[in-house]
Design an enzyme around this catalytic site. Structure first.
Site, PDB file in Angstrom:
ATOM      1  N   LYS A 217       0.868  -1.183   0.000  1.00 36.39           N
ATOM      2  CA  LYS A 217       0.000   0.000   0.000  1.00 36.39           C
ATOM      3  C   LYS A 217       0.907   1.236   0.000  1.00 36.39           C
ATOM      4  CE  LYS A 217      -4.054   1.992   2.175  1.00 36.39           C
ATOM      5  NZ  LYS A 217      -3.549   3.346   2.320  1.00 36.39           N
TER       6      LYS A 217
ATOM      7  N   LYS B 250      -3.453  -1.965   7.694  1.00 35.67           N
ATOM      8  CA  LYS B 250      -2.622  -0.808   8.080  1.00 35.67           C
ATOM      9  C   LYS B 250      -1.576  -1.260   9.094  1.00 35.67           C
ATOM     10  CE  LYS B 250      -4.661   2.838   6.122  1.00 35.67           C
ATOM     11  NZ  LYS B 250      -5.378   3.865   6.820  1.00 35.67           N
TER      12      LYS B 250
HETATM   13  S1  IVH Z   1      -6.623  -0.489  -4.472  1.00 35.48           S
HETATM   14  C1  IVH Z   1     -11.393   0.357  -4.740  1.00 35.48           C
HETATM   15  N1  IVH Z   1      -4.060  -0.865  -4.162  1.00 35.48           N
HETATM   16  O1  IVH Z   1      -4.912   3.437  -0.758  1.00 35.48           O
HETATM   17  C2  IVH Z   1     -10.122   0.928  -4.186  1.00 35.48           C
HETATM   18  N2  IVH Z   1      -5.004   1.136  -3.320  1.00 35.48           N
HETATM   19  O2  IVH Z   1      -8.008   3.333   0.645  1.00 35.48           O
HETATM   20  C3  IVH Z   1      -8.925   0.535  -4.985  1.00 35.48           C
HETATM   21  N3  IVH Z   1      -3.366   2.659  -2.327  1.00 35.48           N
HETATM   22  O3  IVH Z   1      -6.925   5.716  -2.190  1.00 35.48           O
HETATM   23  C4  IVH Z   1      -7.673   0.891  -4.310  1.00 35.48           C
HETATM   24  N4  IVH Z   1      -1.594   1.413  -2.662  1.00 35.48           N
HETATM   25  O4  IVH Z   1      -4.855   5.358  -3.525  1.00 35.48           O
HETATM   26  C5  IVH Z   1      -5.108  -0.046  -3.933  1.00 35.48           C
HETATM   27  N5  IVH Z   1      -1.787  -1.323  -4.026  1.00 35.48           N
HETATM   28  C6  IVH Z   1      -2.816  -0.511  -3.793  1.00 35.48           C
HETATM   29  C7  IVH Z   1      -2.668   0.737  -3.142  1.00 35.48           C
HETATM   30  C8  IVH Z   1      -3.794   1.531  -2.922  1.00 35.48           C
HETATM   31  C9  IVH Z   1      -2.053   2.572  -2.185  1.00 35.48           C
HETATM   32  C10 IVH Z   1      -4.205   3.797  -1.885  1.00 35.48           C
HETATM   33  C11 IVH Z   1      -5.234   4.187  -2.915  1.00 35.48           C
HETATM   34  C12 IVH Z   1      -6.524   4.380  -2.145  1.00 35.48           C
HETATM   35  C13 IVH Z   1      -6.180   3.994  -0.754  1.00 35.48           C
HETATM   36  C14 IVH Z   1      -7.139   2.911  -0.285  1.00 35.48           C
END
Ligand code: IVH
Length: 672
Positions: free
Chosen positions: A115, A310
């Site tokens: 993430k 997290k």
């Molecule tokens: S998937 C339907 N994958 O974390 C949501 N998000 O709350 C699809 N983020 O705003 C998000 N790394 O910008 C996804 N490998 C990852 C991610 C990621 C960072 C961020 C993303 C989103 C928040 C999730």
């Protein structure tokens, strides 16, 4: 060389340089030395200088940053950019797995990804060209930051795929660039960025792309919005496909066949995340099979097929230098500890919440104490405990005040609450917080009216209550700090635009106790006008699903106040919309049918007062279908400003064309 040869030479240089850049910035495996790249780059610069008419749109020389913008345009996401639900421990992950397997009744494969801690962005490609880059914004409407994203080397300017595709991911600032940037800022006496995420966000929100170009941003892509490509059935295969198209996908993703494997991945990265050259704040776990994702669907805000784990909060030791009090919108007085700044989890922390007097007493916090603080995600850190062994005896116990720090009214404990409240409805601190809430994103969303501006307007007594916002004139704004001609004009325009918000934003903005954004939405949908909400009885309110007793009570009490009806009358007179625009159904007066019954409608050009989505929702709620292109089957074209070929096509086919004001009339029309 003749012109044709120059053209060919330029094309070949651009292709080679882009290939080398892809190897360097995306694949991390350069095939030529930097000097070779620089030599070819200089050759290209020279040729382009001699033949400015032959410069290609995707030339690497065009990354360095174009002209500064005056402001960012809003972009509506065709498919909303949602966020994820959170998991904080192993149990949460197992619960997620149980919900998934119960929902599917079949085997499931997960993809685990890092993430990335940055800023969510979306990149759209049409006919193989990068045409639009935007921020996530509130998930529905973001900002057009194309010229800044063009400066990010790992964003391909062209891709070998002509169909439309929108890829989504996270822009971030690598550790090394962050440290260098702050060193430079310190030398220049500029404000330091608290962490890489803020630095990335700040850089992408620069109006001058030449600044963004110097910031060494990078990104990873991990998702998609509009997908007009072949229907690839799994997330993992899509990641591979996107990698093949030249997009930068984080290499650490892993396919996991059981929740045990997921937990193993999570444990590994919890221990090893510091070895990465960028910040991550957790792990994202996604169901791999897209048909399974579809089956699981979404809750109100987040997908059921994915979750964000997290990392646990890190702790740090520091000392309490002072306690500061703040008065919130509802009069609650909250103490905040002012700390000796300490670096924790990628950012410098100078404050920690103390919640209330009970908390201070329970932890026996004294000014001068050495304490342990803990930071959980985005939230301001909490005080975990005092290290009493460190006390010297000079620490001073802290007593909560008996009177409001802002207006000096006596503070009270309401209904046995622990919180201390200022009950003065005219307390300036509460009024100011109420104004900040009113203009905030989920409320009236008035761009350019941030906390600093509100504070000044309040101090200068230009705005004492909500309605004063709508009485502001440009001339009054100009003398404010950091307020130029342009920003004053924009602010007045934003205030004007906010008058057309749908009812729920106003209801939420009023700050009625217990009425959050979601309840406001429900009330707006149910009552459709402020008038009928004002007259709603307690019984009617509690009969609504999801409106509880506390909420109903708060609504009735609120609207019974005389000053509230005066305020609403004033707002109405000032032109603030008091009707729900979402699902209003409007019927034709003569036929009695919904006004867009069985009509195929095309929206084109830029609408001033509504977002595309609002217009679409309205048309659909009234029986119409909204399509993308004009054909002989189109019944109506609604053309905003700068409508292009669709407008011409509609003229040619003699299709009825409305302008935005006609749509507005329809929205205001008779409702059933
Ligand atoms: S998937 C339907 N994958 O974390 C949501 N998000 O709350 C699809 N983020 O705003 C998000 N790394 O910008 C996804 N490998 C990852 C991610 C990621 C960072 C961020 C993303 C989103 C928040 C999730």
């Amino acid at each position: 060389m003749d012109k044709q040869e120059v053209r060919q030479k330029i094309e070949s240089l651009v292709d080679r340089l882009n290939k080398y850049a892809h190897e360097y910035y995306v694949l991390d495996t350069p095939s030529v030395p930097d000097a070779e790249y620089d030599k070819l780059f200089n050759e290209l610069v020279q040729l382009e200088g001699e033949h400015p008419d032959l410069v290609l749109e995707h030339s690497p020389t065009k990354r360095v940053g174009g002209e500064p913008l005056e402001g960012f345009e809003k972009v509506e996401h065709e498919i909303p950019m949602l966020s994820l639900g959170n998991a904080f421990d192993e149990q949460d992950l197992r619960d997620f797995h149980r919900r998934v397997t119960n929902g599917l009744n079949e085997e499931v494969v997960y993809i685990c990804e890092l993430k990335i801690d940055g800023l969510a962005i979306a990149l759209t490609y049409e006919a193989g060209q990068f045409v639009l880059g935007s921020t996530r914004g509130d998930g529905r409407v973001g900002e057009n930051i194309t010229s800044n994203l063009r400066t990010v080397r790992s964003v391909p300017l062209t891709i070998p795929e002509k169909r439309k595709v929108e890829v989504r991911g996270e822009a971030y600032m690598p550790h090394e660039s962050f440290v260098k940037l702050n060193e430079l800022r310190e030398k220049n006496g500029e404000m330091l960025f608290a962490n890489p995420r803020n630095a990335a966000a700040g850089s992408l929100r620069q109006l001058d792309p030449r600044i963004a170009a110097t910031r060494n941003l990078d990104l990873f892509l991990f998702g998609y919005g509009v997908w007009e490509l072949d229907d690839i059935p799994t997330h993992s295969e899509r990641l591979t496909y996107l990698t093949d198209l030249g997009f930068k996908i984080n290499k650490e993703w892993k396919k996991c066949h059981s929740i045990e494997e997921v937990i193993e991945y999570v444990t590994y990265w919890t221990e090893n995340r510091r070895s990465l050259s960028y910040e991550i704040d957790g792990i994202v776990i996604k169901v791999d099979d897209l048909s399974q994702q579809k089956k699981l669907g979404f809750t109100a805000r987040t997908p059921r097929w994915a979750i964000a784990y997290k990392f646990p909060a890190t702790e740090a030791v520091t000392t309490i230098e002072d306690v500061e009090l703040s008065v919130g919108r509802t009069g609650v007085v909250t103490p905040t500890a002012i700390l000796k700044p300490v670096f924790i989890d990628g950012s410098t922390v100078g404050r920690a919440t103390l919640h209330n007097a009970d908390q201070i007493r329970a932890l026996d916090i004294r000014i001068g104490d050495t304490i342990i603080i803990k930071k959980a995600g985005d939230i301001i850190p909490k005080v975990v405990r005092v290290i009493k062994e460190e006390r010297s005896g000079d620490e001073e116990p802290y007593e909560m005040p008996t009177h409001c720090p802002a207006c000096d009214s006596e503070l009270v404990h309401l209904d046995d609450e622990v919180a201390l409240r200022c009950m003065n409805p005219n307390c300036p601190a509460q009024l100011k917080e109420g104004l900040i809430h009113f203009v905030s994103r989920d409320a009236m969303n008035i761009d350019g009216l941030g906390e600093k501006v509100i504070e000044q307007l309040f101090r200068e007594q230009l705005v004492n209550s909500i309605d004063d916002i709508y009485r502001l004139e440009k001339e009054q704004l100009l003398p404010l700090e950091r307020m130029g001609e342009k920003s004053a004009t924009n602010l007045i325009q934003a205030i004007e635009t906010s008058k057309n918000n749908s009812l729920e934003k106003l209801i939420f903005g009023l700050g009625i106790r217990h009425i959050g954004a979601k309840a406001a939405q429900i009330l707006a949908g149910e009552f459709e006008t402020m008038e009928s909400l004002q007259q709603a009885t307690y019984d009617k309110l509690v009969s609504i699903d999801e409106i509880g007793e506390k909420m109903a009570d708060a609504v009735v009490h609120y609207f019974a106040l005389e000053k509230v009806s005066t305020l609403l009358n004033d707002l109405r007179e000032l032109g603030v919309n008091m009707t729900y625009l979402g699902n209003r159904r409007t019927t034709d007066e003569t036929s009695g049918e919904l006004i867009f019954a069985n009509k195929t409608v095309v929206l084109t050009g830029k609408l001033e007062k509504l977002t595309r989505r609002e217009a679409k929702e309205f048309i659909e709620a009234n029986g119409g279908k909204v399509t993308g292109s004009v054909s002989k089957n189109t019944d109506l074209v609604i053309a905003g400003e700068a409508a292009g070929s669709k407008y011409d096509q509609a003229k040619k086919l003699e299709i009825t064309i409305w302008d935005e004001s006609q749509l507005e009339e329809a929205i205001k029309g008779v409702s059933t």
